[in-house]
Write an enzyme that holds these catalytic residues in place. Structure first.
Site, PDB file in Angstrom:
ATOM      1  N   SER A 135       0.859  -1.178   0.000  1.00  0.00           N
ATOM      2  CA  SER A 135       0.000   0.000   0.000  1.00  0.00           C
ATOM      3  C   SER A 135       0.897   1.229   0.000  1.00  0.00           C
ATOM      4  O   SER A 135       2.073   1.154   0.373  1.00  0.00           O
ATOM      5  CB  SER A 135      -0.890  -0.003   1.245  1.00  0.00           C
ATOM      6  OG  SER A 135      -1.468   1.273   1.472  1.00  0.00           O
ATOM      7  N   TYR A 148      -2.554  -0.868  10.440  1.00  0.00           N
ATOM      8  CA  TYR A 148      -2.418  -1.021   8.988  1.00  0.00           C
ATOM      9  C   TYR A 148      -1.049  -0.525   8.526  1.00  0.00           C
ATOM     10  O   TYR A 148      -0.334  -1.213   7.794  1.00  0.00           O
ATOM     11  CB  TYR A 148      -3.531  -0.251   8.288  1.00  0.00           C
ATOM     12  CG  TYR A 148      -3.619  -0.501   6.806  1.00  0.00           C
ATOM     13  CD1 TYR A 148      -4.307  -1.608   6.314  1.00  0.00           C
ATOM     14  CD2 TYR A 148      -3.027   0.369   5.900  1.00  0.00           C
ATOM     15  CE1 TYR A 148      -4.396  -1.834   4.950  1.00  0.00           C
ATOM     16  CE2 TYR A 148      -3.104   0.144   4.540  1.00  0.00           C
ATOM     17  CZ  TYR A 148      -3.795  -0.959   4.061  1.00  0.00           C
ATOM     18  OH  TYR A 148      -3.877  -1.183   2.717  1.00  0.00           O
TER      19      TYR A 148
END
Length: 253
Positions: A135, A148
């Protein structure tokens, strides 16, 4: 390019994982699809002629069960694409501890275990491709996303180490680091943000989600699938341990 290659894709019941599985199957790969959503997974696997197994990749034994399933069915694994993940947004002081454990297990420990378990097969064949769906948050941070961001930064480190270790064995390991991709999960986030802020959905994309990007457009899952296939091609044989931003210029400034 991937014709006949035995390919494991996690998080394959929907979104990016499904797009990768579909693209690989179309090009002749032998796809093994993994997800926790068995009903949807079976339906999608049946459509593309892929094998499937329901697993909870936050559990080490399920990571091993997935790789064992692929080896028993096809006798080898050529390509591993680690996609499975979730997102939870919360301030650190309020972040649920069990959610932290689950997210780290799913998005960092699982890619490690799956990599570990496919390594022997790839090493024996002198060829392997491991792609970690990372990501933009593997490169930069945002507030309220502690688990995350931590998992994705850890995945970046794992990618680099595995790339170094695999180089002499014909195994390449890379991370793709996209900004927001149009998936059912992201569509839901857009709708929720639009209601919260009282603005149109397109303004959520341009003014909130992609405010730091030069290109104010969501990525499509098929685009990520194409990049994954490129990393499995001969043209990418010299690329390993790389963190590849697909972020519309987010990290350029």
């Amino acid at each position: 390019m991937v014709d006949g290659k035995v390919t494991i894709v996690t998080g394959a019941a929907s979104g990016i994982g499904l797009a990768i599985a579909q693209s690989f199957a179309k090009d002749g790969a032998k796809v093994v699809m993994a997800d926790v959503n068995e009903e949807k997974l079976k339906g999608e696997a049946d459509k593309i002629g892929g094998a499937f197994i329901k697993v909870d990749l936050s559990k080490r034994e399920d990571c091993k069960a997935l790789v064992d399933f692929a080896l028993q069915k096809h006798n080898r694994v050529d390509i591993l694409v680690n996609v499975a993940g979730i997102q939870t947004v919360s301030p650190i002081e309020d972040f649920p501890e069990d959610k932290w454990d689950f997210m780290i297990d799913l998005m960092l420990s699982a890619p490690f275990y799956c990599t570990k378990y496919v390594w022997k097969s790839m090493k024996a064949n002198g060829w392997g491709r491991i792609i970690n769906l990372n990501s933009i948050h593997g490169l930069v941070a945002s507030e309220f996303k502690s688990a995350y961001v931590s998992a994705k930064h850890g995945l970046a480190g794992l990618t680099k180490v595995a790339g170094l270790e695999g180089g002499s064995q014909g195994i390449t390991v890379n991370s793709i680091c996209p900004a927001y991709v149009r998936t059912p999960l992201v569509d839901g986030q857009i709708e929720a943000q639009a209601k919260t802020h009282g603005i149109p959905p397109e303004k959520v994309i341009t003014d909130i989600m992609l405010v730091k990007s030069a290109i104010k457009k969501l990525l499509e899952p098929s685009t990520i699938a194409d990049i994954v296939k490129f990393l499995c091609s001969d043209a990418a044989a010299g690329i390993t341990g790389a963190l590849i931003p697909v972020d519309g210029g987010w990290t350029a400034g």
